[in-house]
Every structure is written in structure tokens, then in C-alpha cells.
Design a protein around this motif. Sequence first.
Motif, PDB file in Angstrom:
ATOM      1  N   VAL A  54       0.863  -1.174   0.000  1.00 10.88           N
ATOM      2  CA  VAL A  54       0.000   0.000   0.000  1.00 10.88           C
ATOM      3  C   VAL A  54       0.904   1.229   0.000  1.00 10.88           C
ATOM      4  O   VAL A  54       1.789   1.348   0.837  1.00 10.88           O
ATOM      5  CB  VAL A  54      -0.938   0.026   1.228  1.00 10.88           C
ATOM      6  N   SER A  58      -0.815   6.708  -3.536  1.00 14.34           N
ATOM      7  CA  SER A  58      -1.882   6.142  -4.366  1.00 14.34           C
ATOM      8  C   SER A  58      -3.259   6.475  -3.805  1.00 14.34           C
ATOM      9  O   SER A  58      -4.270   6.279  -4.477  1.00 14.34           O
ATOM     10  CB  SER A  58      -1.713   4.626  -4.505  1.00 14.34           C
ATOM     11  N   GLU A  59      -3.309   7.008  -2.600  1.00 16.80           N
ATOM     12  CA  GLU A  59      -4.576   7.398  -1.974  1.00 16.80           C
ATOM     13  C   GLU A  59      -4.907   8.867  -2.221  1.00 16.80           C
ATOM     14  O   GLU A  59      -5.883   9.382  -1.675  1.00 16.80           O
ATOM     15  CB  GLU A  59      -4.539   7.116  -0.468  1.00 16.80           C
ATOM     16  N   GLN A  60      -4.073   9.548  -3.042  1.00 21.66           N
ATOM     17  CA  GLN A  60      -4.363  10.943  -3.355  1.00 21.66           C
ATOM     18  C   GLN A  60      -5.753  11.015  -3.969  1.00 21.66           C
ATOM     19  O   GLN A  60      -6.152  10.150  -4.744  1.00 21.66           O
ATOM     20  CB  GLN A  60      -3.316  11.518  -4.304  1.00 21.66           C
ATOM     21  N   HIS A  62      -8.258  11.118  -1.847  1.00 22.48           N
ATOM     22  CA  HIS A  62      -9.003  10.737  -0.652  1.00 22.48           C
ATOM     23  C   HIS A  62      -8.489  11.554   0.533  1.00 22.48           C
ATOM     24  O   HIS A  62      -7.378  12.074   0.502  1.00 22.48           O
ATOM     25  CB  HIS A  62      -8.803   9.252  -0.327  1.00 22.48           C
ATOM     26  N   VAL A  64      -7.075  11.019   4.079  1.00 24.31           N
ATOM     27  CA  VAL A  64      -6.435   9.858   4.699  1.00 24.31           C
ATOM     28  C   VAL A  64      -6.078  10.153   6.149  1.00 24.31           C
ATOM     29  O   VAL A  64      -5.473  11.188   6.451  1.00 24.31           O
ATOM     30  CB  VAL A  64      -5.143   9.460   3.940  1.00 24.31           C
ATOM     31  N   TYR A  87     -14.396   5.006   9.594  1.00 23.51           N
ATOM     32  CA  TYR A  87     -14.078   4.478   8.273  1.00 23.51           C
ATOM     33  C   TYR A  87     -15.326   3.911   7.611  1.00 23.51           C
ATOM     34  O   TYR A  87     -15.620   4.211   6.449  1.00 23.51           O
ATOM     35  CB  TYR A  87     -12.980   3.419   8.392  1.00 23.51           C
ATOM     36  N   ARG A  91     -16.263   6.156   4.399  1.00 26.28           N
ATOM     37  CA  ARG A  91     -15.408   5.755   3.273  1.00 26.28           C
ATOM     38  C   ARG A  91     -16.074   6.026   1.934  1.00 26.28           C
ATOM     39  O   ARG A  91     -15.406   6.294   0.948  1.00 26.28           O
ATOM     40  CB  ARG A  91     -14.950   4.309   3.403  1.00 26.28           C
ATOM     41  N   VAL A  96     -10.134   7.386   3.925  1.00 26.78           N
ATOM     42  CA  VAL A  96      -9.276   6.200   3.993  1.00 26.78           C
ATOM     43  C   VAL A  96      -8.565   6.259   5.333  1.00 26.78           C
ATOM     44  O   VAL A  96      -8.091   7.319   5.753  1.00 26.78           O
ATOM     45  CB  VAL A  96      -8.232   6.196   2.843  1.00 26.78           C
ATOM     46  N   LEU A  98      -5.387   4.386   7.262  1.00 26.68           N
ATOM     47  CA  LEU A  98      -4.253   3.471   7.156  1.00 26.68           C
ATOM     48  C   LEU A  98      -3.683   3.302   8.554  1.00 26.68           C
ATOM     49  O   LEU A  98      -3.137   4.248   9.126  1.00 26.68           O
ATOM     50  CB  LEU A  98      -3.190   4.022   6.201  1.00 26.68           C
ATOM     51  N   TYR A 122     -10.200  -1.425   7.817  1.00 29.70           N
ATOM     52  CA  TYR A 122      -9.272  -0.625   7.019  1.00 29.70           C
ATOM     53  C   TYR A 122      -7.914  -1.323   6.967  1.00 29.70           C
ATOM     54  O   TYR A 122      -7.638  -2.229   7.782  1.00 29.70           O
ATOM     55  CB  TYR A 122      -9.163   0.804   7.563  1.00 29.70           C
ATOM     56  N   ARG A 149      -7.015  15.626   0.370  1.00 32.48           N
ATOM     57  CA  ARG A 149      -7.122  14.966  -0.933  1.00 32.48           C
ATOM     58  C   ARG A 149      -5.945  15.274  -1.854  1.00 32.48           C
ATOM     59  O   ARG A 149      -5.657  14.530  -2.776  1.00 32.48           O
ATOM     60  CB  ARG A 149      -8.434  15.363  -1.623  1.00 32.48           C
TER      61      ARG A 149
END
Length: 177
Positions: A54, A58-60, A62, A64, A87, A91, A96, A98, A122, A149
Amino acid sequence: MTLHIVRRRLRLSLLCGVILAASACAPFSARTIAPAAGAAAPDFTLPALDGRPVQLSSEQGHVVIVNFWASWCGPCAHETPRLVQWYEQHRGRGLVVLGVDSLYLDSRSSVDSFAKDNRVSYPILLDGEGSISKQWRAQQLPRSYVVDRGGVVRFMRIGELTADDLEAQVLPLLSQG
């Protein structure tokens, strides 16, 4: 103010001065700077409990919550059901979570049991070497960062995230997307 209190405050002030001087004199490579509000979140890639990598970047797109925790940490155990609830509730709006376990201070079997017992939905990421925990200055647990985001840190909390934190820090960011 009694003489005892004055002496105690003076000792504390001197101790703080010594600590600040020592940290200022440390070589640059020995210091790490915690991600600060308004700064880009340092990217990382860690394996999840299921083995898949992970990557934070790559969660841009969202919002987080990067939550550093350990299975033996009482406040972490108290906070986890709240994070699971948030979450699950948000979601669909782009939240997100983590959960970064400081595995170098924990055991894999304890992490597995904790995630199962707490029905963590999650991703739980494993920081086996502690390099990400050190980079993000997560010595005190739990420690959480809210990343917007666009990948910018907007909030940091040492200790448990509260319902007030969700209301004041997370929900406004979810509304912006």
C-alpha cells in the motif's frame, strides 16, 4: 509562590534548555522532521496484513488518516473501534484510514489477533523496520495525521483521535471533494 516551586521551575527551565541545545547541535542526518500541517505528506509504501503493498500517494484524491499504533498500546486499543466506525461511516465520501503498526515494537501474531478481535476493516500496514514510524516521528502512540485529498498534512494528534477531531478536522475535508 514558595521557594520550592521557584526552584523546581528553574530546574525544569534549565533542563529544557539543555535538551533544546543538544537537539540543535545534533548533525542534520541524525534529526528527522515530523510532517507538519501545511506540508506535503512524505510518501511511503508498506505491506498490508494480507501482503499487498500500500502506497500513501496512491490514496491521493481521498482524505487519509495515517494512524500509528501498536497492539500493546492501551490508548490505541481504545481508539481503534472509533476509527473503524468512522471508516465505515465515511469511506463512501472518500475517507481512507491506514493503520500503521510499529511492528518492530510488536509481534505479527499480536497484530493479527488485534485486527481480528477489533474487526478492523481498514488496511493495517506493517512497519517492520520502523523506518516509516521514525520518519513520521511516531515515538508516542497513538499518533495520527490527517492528510487532505491533495496529499497535504492538515492535522496531527499525539494520543487518541476524538469525536471533536473528526468534526473539526476530517469532516470539513471530506466536504471539499
